[in-house]
Write an enzyme that holds these catalytic residues in place. Structure first.
Site, short mmCIF file in Angstrom:
data_model
loop_
_atom_site.label_atom_id
_atom_site.label_comp_id
_atom_site.label_asym_id
_atom_site.label_seq_id
_atom_site.Cartn_x
_atom_site.Cartn_y
_atom_site.Cartn_z
N ASP A 18 0.81 -1.22 0.00
CA ASP A 18 0.00 0.00 0.00
C ASP A 18 0.85 1.27 0.00
O ASP A 18 0.64 2.17 -0.81
CB ASP A 18 -0.93 0.04 1.22
CG ASP A 18 -2.12 -0.91 1.06
OD1 ASP A 18 -2.42 -1.31 -0.09
OD2 ASP A 18 -2.74 -1.24 2.09
N ARG A 25 0.38 3.97 17.19
CA ARG A 25 -0.02 4.97 16.19
C ARG A 25 0.20 6.42 16.62
O ARG A 25 0.72 7.21 15.83
CB ARG A 25 -1.48 4.76 15.75
CG ARG A 25 -1.73 3.43 15.00
CD ARG A 25 -0.68 3.15 13.95
NE ARG A 25 -0.98 2.02 13.10
CZ ARG A 25 -0.23 0.92 13.00
NH1 ARG A 25 0.86 0.80 13.73
NH2 ARG A 25 -0.55 -0.05 12.18
N ASP A 73 -6.92 2.80 12.60
CA ASP A 73 -5.62 3.45 12.53
C ASP A 73 -5.66 4.82 11.87
O ASP A 73 -4.97 5.74 12.27
CB ASP A 73 -4.60 2.54 11.83
CG ASP A 73 -4.20 1.37 12.71
OD1 ASP A 73 -4.29 1.51 13.95
OD2 ASP A 73 -3.80 0.32 12.19
N SER A 126 -3.38 -9.80 7.13
CA SER A 126 -2.86 -8.46 7.36
C SER A 126 -2.25 -8.46 8.75
O SER A 126 -2.92 -8.75 9.74
CB SER A 126 -4.00 -7.44 7.26
OG SER A 126 -3.62 -6.26 7.93
N1 ARG Z 1 -7.71 -4.16 15.49
C1 ARG Z 1 -6.47 -3.62 15.99
C2 ARG Z 1 -6.61 -2.16 16.29
O1 ARG Z 1 -7.47 -1.52 15.76
C3 ARG Z 1 -5.31 -3.88 15.08
C4 ARG Z 1 -5.39 -3.20 13.74
C5 ARG Z 1 -4.30 -3.54 12.78
N2 ARG Z 1 -4.33 -4.95 12.52
C6 ARG Z 1 -3.76 -5.57 11.49
N3 ARG Z 1 -3.82 -6.86 11.52
N4 ARG Z 1 -3.18 -4.96 10.52
O2 ARG Z 1 -5.86 -1.64 17.08
#
Ligand code: ARG
Length: 389
Positions: A13, A92, A121, A173
């Site tokens: 991405d 983040r 995110d 992912s």
């Molecule tokens: N659900 C988790 C969150 O919102 C992780 C998000 C990212 N997960 C991922 N497998 N890329 O904090």
């Protein structure tokens, strides 16, 4: 030319996003934050340049992550919806804050991220950026661009000569840092399907292992972990060692359906060995040194704190105020906790502290008893008074 700082992971991405932003007329600075995602940066840096980045900036944020983000969350006991120890969510605001700093240093007027429009995110990035510098333009290519599938993106990458990392071709992912691994998508999208052995990143193969029980000791000073098995250890080493031994034992696996901020339910699996062991030990030590009312009240704040982290509200007055309160609750959280590791779980088997509020002379049923049982009657009568018929 307008300059944009893109939070770049090295994945498909954000590699495609570099070219896409350049085609939109931006000079792109690819910014890579190292929070312990174990990615080969040399290949990623090369990819960024081939994709068209004018410059690649790498920042090692691991120490800051541990000390300024993970330790406060540990002190707070932050766990979202009872299970998620927030590895992704905690990283983040740090990544975004450093991104703003890079933008300032590079005199960029815009920042960009590669988050999708369905996830949490994007919120965490953009709230942080706006809280720290409301003037920066925010671009979210993945939310805007024309590609409708991963295949279309790959085609675009191939057509534009952007090298794709084949080692990264996981059906899932995955987001990783020193506090844990988050895994979603692929076969996990059916919440009724058991996670396949290949979905586990750190604890893979634990099911087949024949493991003996193992004792570990964790030392805390004012709520902060400072030692393992009697050896003093800095934050990163301690977390790494706990992740290693915890992964071996398959500790900290979570399989859950969670409520995203954007309203969607999603099925995700997590592996967080160090976080799980530390949270468990820390809470146990608190049970020894905090009085009942403080301990109970603090539990209500743990929920709030976890929610706030999950919702991307790190740089807010509430978070600051909660940290101040929680900080003051940690004055006496000093001592040692012994855990016994077995496959998939750990159990606290001993705890001690110079500030222990436990009094054997009060709790004992033996001859050492110093508790005046006659006091109980008056206490109960007054306690019952409002309800007495
Ligand atoms: N659900 C988790 C969150 O919102 C992780 C998000 C990212 N997960 C991922 N497998 N890329 O904090």
């Amino acid at each position: 030319m307008k300059k944009v700082v893109l939070a770049y992971s090295g994945g498909l991405d954000t590699s495609v996003a570099i070219r896409w932003l350049r085609d939109k007329g931006y000079e792109v600075i690819a910014y890579m934050a190292d929070v312990g995602q174990e990615k080969t940066t040399t290949a990623a840096i090369h990819r960024a340049k081939v994709a068209g980045a004018a410059k690649v900036v790498v920042r090692d944020l691991k120490k800051k992550f541990a000390v300024d983000y993970l330790w406060p969350a540990l002190k707070a006991g932050a766990v979202y919806e009872g299970r998620y120890t927030l590895a992704t969510a905690l990283s983040r605001p740090l990544i975004a804050a450093e991104q703003v700093a890079v933008a300032h240093a590079e005199h960029a007027t815009a920042v960009a991220h590669g988050c999708t429009g369905k996830g949490n995110d994007q919120v965490r990035f953009e709230v942080t950026i706006q809280a720290l510098d409301g003037k920066l333009e925010i671009l979210a290519p993945v939310r805007e661009w024309e590609f409708k599938s991963r295949e279309e993106e790959i085609l675009y990458a191939e057509r534009n000569g952007i090298p794709i990392d084949v080692t990264q071709k996981s059906p899932y992912s995955i987001d990783k840092n020193i506090w844990g691994v988050s895994v979603e998508a692929g076969a996990l999208e059916d919440p009724d399907v058991e996670p396949g052995a290949d979905s586990f990143q750190w604890t893979r193969g634990a099911e087949k292992k024949n493991l003996k029980e193992k004792l570990i000791t964790l030392d805390f000073v004012r709520g902060v972990p400072v030692g393992l098995n009697g050896r003093k250890m800095d934050a990163l080493k301690l977390i790494a060692e706990l992740n290693a031994v915890g992964s071996l034992y398959g500790i900290g696996r979570v399989d859950m359906v969670e409520n995203r901020l954007v309203g969607i339910k999603s099925r995700e699996t997590y592996e967080a060995p160090a976080a799980t062991l530390l949270l468990q030990a820390h809470r146990d030590l608190e049970s020894l040194v905090l009085d009942r009312e403080l301990f109970h009240f603090k539990e209500t704040l743990a929920l709030k704190y976890a929610e706030l982290v999950y919702y991307g509200l790190w740089f807010t007055p509430l978070k600051k105020a909660l940290d101040a309160f929680i900080g003051s609750t940690q004055e006496k959280v000093t001592g040692a906790v012994r855990l016994k590791l077995r496959k998939y779980s750990a159990q606290v088997v001993g705890r001690r502290s110079p500030h222990s509020l436990y009094r054997e002379s009060l709790a004992t049923y033996s001859k050492k008893d110093k508790f005046d049982q006659r006091l109980a009657k008056g206490f109960i009568d007054l306690w019952a008074l409002p309800y007495k018929k």
